[in-house]
Design an enzyme around this catalytic site. Sequence first.
Site, PDB file in Angstrom:
ATOM      1  N   LYS A   1       1.084   4.240  -2.809  1.00 46.31           N
ATOM      2  CA  LYS A   1       0.729   5.628  -2.493  1.00 46.31           C
ATOM      3  C   LYS A   1       1.923   6.564  -2.679  1.00 46.31           C
ATOM      4  O   LYS A   1       1.754   7.731  -3.037  1.00 46.31           O
ATOM      5  CB  LYS A   1       0.169   5.720  -1.064  1.00 46.31           C
TER       6      LYS A   1
ATOM      7  N   TYR B   1       0.840  -1.207   0.000  1.00 45.11           N
ATOM      8  CA  TYR B   1       0.000   0.000   0.000  1.00 45.11           C
ATOM      9  C   TYR B   1       0.877   1.259   0.000  1.00 45.11           C
ATOM     10  O   TYR B   1       0.658   2.203  -0.769  1.00 45.11           O
ATOM     11  CB  TYR B   1      -0.899  -0.040   1.239  1.00 45.11           C
TER      12      TYR B   1
HETATM   13  P1  NAP Z   1     -13.375   2.335   0.840  1.00 45.09           P
HETATM   14  O1  NAP Z   1     -14.427   2.807   1.791  1.00 45.09           O
HETATM   15  O2  NAP Z   1     -12.837   0.961   0.981  1.00 45.09           O
HETATM   16  O3  NAP Z   1     -13.922   2.562  -0.666  1.00 45.09           O
HETATM   17  C1  NAP Z   1     -13.112   2.186  -1.740  1.00 45.09           C
HETATM   18  C2  NAP Z   1     -13.821   2.543  -3.035  1.00 45.09           C
HETATM   19  O4  NAP Z   1     -12.956   2.158  -4.128  1.00 45.09           O
HETATM   20  C3  NAP Z   1     -15.125   1.807  -3.228  1.00 45.09           C
HETATM   21  O5  NAP Z   1     -16.058   2.681  -3.823  1.00 45.09           O
HETATM   22  C4  NAP Z   1     -14.773   0.677  -4.207  1.00 45.09           C
HETATM   23  O6  NAP Z   1     -15.832   0.293  -5.055  1.00 45.09           O
HETATM   24  C5  NAP Z   1     -13.724   1.367  -5.034  1.00 45.09           C
HETATM   25  N1  NAP Z   1     -12.838   0.433  -5.751  1.00 45.09           N
HETATM   26  C6  NAP Z   1     -12.006  -0.504  -5.247  1.00 45.09           C
HETATM   27  N2  NAP Z   1     -11.358  -1.140  -6.232  1.00 45.09           N
HETATM   28  C7  NAP Z   1     -11.790  -0.573  -7.392  1.00 45.09           C
HETATM   29  C8  NAP Z   1     -11.487  -0.777  -8.770  1.00 45.09           C
HETATM   30  N3  NAP Z   1     -10.594  -1.705  -9.169  1.00 45.09           N
HETATM   31  N4  NAP Z   1     -12.121  -0.011  -9.681  1.00 45.09           N
HETATM   32  C9  NAP Z   1     -13.013   0.929  -9.318  1.00 45.09           C
HETATM   33  N5  NAP Z   1     -13.339   1.168  -8.042  1.00 45.09           N
HETATM   34  C10 NAP Z   1     -12.727   0.428  -7.093  1.00 45.09           C
HETATM   35  O7  NAP Z   1     -12.090   3.300   0.878  1.00 45.09           O
HETATM   36  P2  NAP Z   1     -11.917   4.809   1.433  1.00 45.09           P
HETATM   37  O8  NAP Z   1     -11.495   4.725   2.846  1.00 45.09           O
HETATM   38  O9  NAP Z   1     -13.083   5.621   1.038  1.00 45.09           O
HETATM   39  O10 NAP Z   1     -10.613   5.238   0.597  1.00 45.09           O
HETATM   40  C11 NAP Z   1     -10.700   5.960  -0.633  1.00 45.09           C
HETATM   41  C12 NAP Z   1      -9.288   6.312  -1.075  1.00 45.09           C
HETATM   42  O11 NAP Z   1      -8.638   7.072  -0.052  1.00 45.09           O
HETATM   43  C13 NAP Z   1      -8.398   5.091  -1.318  1.00 45.09           C
HETATM   44  O12 NAP Z   1      -7.526   5.341  -2.392  1.00 45.09           O
HETATM   45  C14 NAP Z   1      -7.604   4.980  -0.025  1.00 45.09           C
HETATM   46  O13 NAP Z   1      -6.386   4.316  -0.209  1.00 45.09           O
HETATM   47  C15 NAP Z   1      -7.425   6.456   0.307  1.00 45.09           C
HETATM   48  N6  NAP Z   1      -7.120   6.689   1.716  1.00 45.09           N
HETATM   49  C16 NAP Z   1      -8.013   6.322   2.686  1.00 45.09           C
HETATM   50  C17 NAP Z   1      -7.684   6.556   4.021  1.00 45.09           C
HETATM   51  C18 NAP Z   1      -8.619   6.192   5.145  1.00 45.09           C
HETATM   52  O14 NAP Z   1      -8.206   6.342   6.306  1.00 45.09           O
HETATM   53  N7  NAP Z   1      -9.838   5.759   4.890  1.00 45.09           N
HETATM   54  C19 NAP Z   1      -6.464   7.144   4.346  1.00 45.09           C
HETATM   55  C20 NAP Z   1      -5.593   7.489   3.336  1.00 45.09           C
HETATM   56  C21 NAP Z   1      -5.928   7.260   2.018  1.00 45.09           C
HETATM   57  P3  NAP Z   1     -16.767  -1.014  -4.747  1.00 45.09           P
HETATM   58  O15 NAP Z   1     -17.360  -0.787  -3.383  1.00 45.09           O
HETATM   59  O16 NAP Z   1     -17.786  -0.972  -5.829  1.00 45.09           O
HETATM   60  O17 NAP Z   1     -15.888  -2.200  -4.808  1.00 45.09           O
END
Ligand code: NAP
Length: 248
Positions: free
Chosen positions: A160, A156
């Site tokens: 990133k 990861y």
């Molecule tokens: P999440 O709740 O797990 O949601 C992930 C989203 O990505 C879902 O809508 C999922 O769609 C979609 N997805 C996954 N694989 C995909 C693919 N191959 N093609 C298209 N869509 C795909 O994640 P989140 O926490 O909202 O995170 C969103 C972004 O922020 C990510 O890049 C994550 O790494 C980054 N981020 C998050 C955090 C945190 O603390 N949450 C911190 C730093 C960075 P489906 O549901 O339809 O599968």
Amino acid sequence: MGLLDNKVVLITGASRGIGKSIAETCVKQGAIVAFTYLSSEEKARALESELTANGGIAKGFRSDASKFDEAQSLVDQVVESFGTVDVLVNNAGITRDTLLMRMTEEQWDEVITTNLKSAFNLTKAVQKPMLKARMGSIINMSSVVGVKGNAGQSNYAASKAGLIGFTKSIAAELGSRNIRCNAIAPGFIETEMTEVLDQDVVASWRNSIPLKRGGQPEDVANATVFLASDLSAYITGQTLHVCGGMLM
Ligand code: NAP
């Protein structure tokens, strides 16, 4: 008047979490929103109804961001529906956390392909309409983990960190065409991705954050709107940390 009036914003992975909040906030700011999902069909349809309920313009597309050909065909469909793409938010991301000792080749490849290659796929696909319009804003969802690394997340963190290098390179390549590219590095944001974490660990994280709380998806969505809008017209190649001071 909204900050994104009539701008066409394409967001990957918006069926839930941060992406969903970005879609909601963009529509509130007057944007026309195209968003993608992979497996959460029902949630995506519900979001589309929510976004269009009060006259908003939005459409959900099932598209795997990790697949080169699907990204191209997605952008073709968005251009056909809405005329162009003004803003791209490469948000789709996954985790497959484990120590290097136990990490399989599949876990490495899945994370790199979904989190990093997806940004290449989509950015390459939106280049044409953005070059034609001689404007655009591309926003890549990195993470503080990409800046500082984290035990148990080498796949990861590499994906990133790769996004940050990609962001700076695209900013340098496309700046002369008025296309900006920035990254956002969220810290600990409370979504389904973080719900699975050990709650004692989460409590200790909250306590160590200067603002003493986990971030909400809206915190990241607001930063995204800023980078998407003309308010950030002279900002490119940067990584904006949205982490409550977790990483300074
Ligand atoms: P999440 O709740 O797990 O949601 C992930 C989203 O990505 C879902 O809508 C999922 O769609 C979609 N997805 C996954 N694989 C995909 C693919 N191959 N093609 C298209 N869509 C795909 O994640 P989140 O926490 O909202 O995170 C969103 C972004 O922020 C990510 O890049 C994550 O790494 C980054 N981020 C998050 C955090 C945190 O603390 N949450 C911190 C730093 C960075 P489906 O549901 O339809 O599968």
